[in-house]
Write a protein that holds these residues in place. Sequence first.
Motif, PDB file in Angstrom:
ATOM      1  N   THR A 106       0.812  -1.218   0.000  1.00 52.71           N
ATOM      2  CA  THR A 106       0.000   0.000   0.000  1.00 52.71           C
ATOM      3  C   THR A 106       0.843   1.265   0.000  1.00 52.71           C
ATOM      4  OG1 THR A 106      -0.127  -0.178   2.383  1.00 52.71           O
ATOM      5  CG2 THR A 106      -1.978  -1.035   1.142  1.00 52.71           C
ATOM      6  N   GLN A 107       2.185   1.101  -0.001  1.00 55.80           N
ATOM      7  CA  GLN A 107       3.030   2.292  -0.007  1.00 55.80           C
ATOM      8  C   GLN A 107       3.314   2.714  -1.452  1.00 55.80           C
ATOM      9  OE1 GLN A 107       2.646   2.861   3.383  1.00 55.80           O
ATOM     10  NE2 GLN A 107       4.714   3.637   3.333  1.00 55.80           N
ATOM     11  N   ASP A 108       3.303   4.035  -1.683  1.00 54.27           N
ATOM     12  CA  ASP A 108       3.700   4.535  -2.997  1.00 54.27           C
ATOM     13  C   ASP A 108       5.212   4.713  -2.995  1.00 54.27           C
ATOM     14  OD1 ASP A 108       3.902   5.592  -5.447  1.00 54.27           O
ATOM     15  OD2 ASP A 108       2.549   7.265  -5.137  1.00 54.27           O
ATOM     16  N   THR A 109       5.693   5.595  -2.144  1.00 54.05           N
ATOM     17  CA  THR A 109       7.115   5.660  -1.852  1.00 54.05           C
ATOM     18  C   THR A 109       7.272   5.122  -0.439  1.00 54.05           C
ATOM     19  OG1 THR A 109       6.954   7.832  -0.876  1.00 54.05           O
ATOM     20  CG2 THR A 109       7.318   7.738  -3.236  1.00 54.05           C
ATOM     21  N   VAL A 110       8.507   5.133   0.081  1.00 50.16           N
ATOM     22  CA  VAL A 110       8.665   4.626   1.443  1.00 50.16           C
ATOM     23  C   VAL A 110       8.025   5.560   2.459  1.00 50.16           C
ATOM     24  CG1 VAL A 110      10.675   3.173   1.167  1.00 50.16           C
ATOM     25  CG2 VAL A 110      10.988   5.606   1.509  1.00 50.16           C
ATOM     26  N   PHE A 111       7.706   6.762   2.048  1.00 47.59           N
ATOM     27  CA  PHE A 111       7.184   7.738   2.996  1.00 47.59           C
ATOM     28  C   PHE A 111       5.670   7.875   2.965  1.00 47.59           C
ATOM     29  CE2 PHE A 111      11.418   9.390   1.796  1.00 47.59           C
ATOM     30  CZ  PHE A 111      12.046   9.089   2.980  1.00 47.59           C
ATOM     31  N   GLU A 112       5.047   7.609   1.826  1.00 46.84           N
ATOM     32  CA  GLU A 112       3.620   7.932   1.752  1.00 46.84           C
ATOM     33  C   GLU A 112       2.773   6.767   1.247  1.00 46.84           C
ATOM     34  OE1 GLU A 112       3.433  11.350  -0.762  1.00 46.84           O
ATOM     35  OE2 GLU A 112       4.760  10.454  -2.227  1.00 46.84           O
ATOM     36  N   THR A 113       1.527   6.801   1.681  1.00 46.41           N
ATOM     37  CA  THR A 113       0.565   5.790   1.262  1.00 46.41           C
ATOM     38  C   THR A 113       0.174   6.032  -0.187  1.00 46.41           C
ATOM     39  OG1 THR A 113      -0.253   5.763   3.500  1.00 46.41           O
ATOM     40  CG2 THR A 113      -1.671   4.808   1.847  1.00 46.41           C
TER      41      THR A 113
END
Lengths: 274, 163
Positions: free
Chosen positions: A200-207
């Motif tokens: 469900t992560q787009d990048t490691v920081f955001e959903t």
Amino acid sequence: MAASLRKALISWQWQNCLRSRQVAKKCVQNQISAFSSCSSLHVEVQLQGVPQNLVEAKGETQTQLDIALQHKDYFGLKHLVTLRDLFNARVHYGHNAGLRHESMTPYIYGCRQGTDIIDLEQTLSLLEQALDVCAHIVYRGGMVLFVCRNLQFLPWVEKTVRELGEYAHCRPWKRGIFTNAANIFNTLPIYPELCIFLGTQDTVFETHRAVVESNKLLIPSIGILDTNTDCASLITYPIPGNDDSPESLALYLHLFKTAILKAKEKRKQDGIVS
Amino acid sequence: MAGSRREKLGSILSRLTGLMQSGALSYEERPVWYDIVKALPPKPSPPQKEVPNIFYPEDFVRVHFYEKFVQTDPVMLTTQIKTIPQRFIDKYIELHRLNAVPTSDLFQQTVSVLKSEGFHLTTHQEKAAATAIKSSFKQEPGSSSEKVEQKLKTVNLNTLFDQ
């Protein structure tokens, strides 16, 4: 909605996406007077060979679809995966404890030397239910969209999905692909009936933005949630599990592929036309 | 356009049911997933909890071992040979199961058993003494450790015996 429309829409490529085809556009213009925010499709069922199966219940005719839904394990998916399989595929490995999100704590078995270990017993039951839901939606002619933003797995996912005749979106998500599709693609879009998030992560920081957008548009979602994800409440059918190991992803892909293929086979057998 | 786009309230099922109750969407127009999600509702999320640490009985033996001894041997990942700490733990647990030795003497007993089997257990003091001897060589005036090593490499045994 007419079967012809459905056929025209199914043949529509999601990847190259939502660009207008004259047939689909015309059908849409003719048939949908008011466009609702959810994807609506009335499934017409024709029972071939087993008209005796029709049962009167609560004044409504019980169709083959309802019979399938009331069956405990209509597609034979209950024993598709065992706890040992999950363990061997490294599904129990979570992230570092420092990356843990509070909403995932109910699904974590414990913390071993700074690494979170996911409770596979919960994973197993949730995975079985999710597979069942996925199979039922495909059985009724629903379109499935696989979403995965891990570049390492992109070719795998797209290849599997092509074999299945379903759809995948593994490239960067343009904001508003779901919510603002009419403006982005200059046509009325066809939405999937189910989104499967293999991470469900787009990048490691955001959903991934599609988690929110599918939720806004009332599209149910199945998602593999690692211990660092913050969207457990937005996913309709969450499956706690490792989303970074190739072994785990291979297992998930295999399971969803089997479920979808079994559902399509049953659909053919039962002669369901939508 | 029917339906709220606020995703944080309720679930997709509750919001769609609301749409149908208010008459914005007729029952015939319901999406494919509606019956399925209604029949197989998602399990409610369990409450948040404190995540416990996972420990095994051998962990405490291992901590006890490393308080006194050090691991000096190289670890071969390709072979099945057990390391000395692992042998120690296995022996400790074995003795504990036999229940022949009182718990207070268990550690000492394991050490003596391993020593009788021919394993050398290096204590922290021994390791420190060994490193102290090494460093004293380095501090020798007029010769760096590299030079010493270079000399050692160039020494020929035959020439030594000739002398």
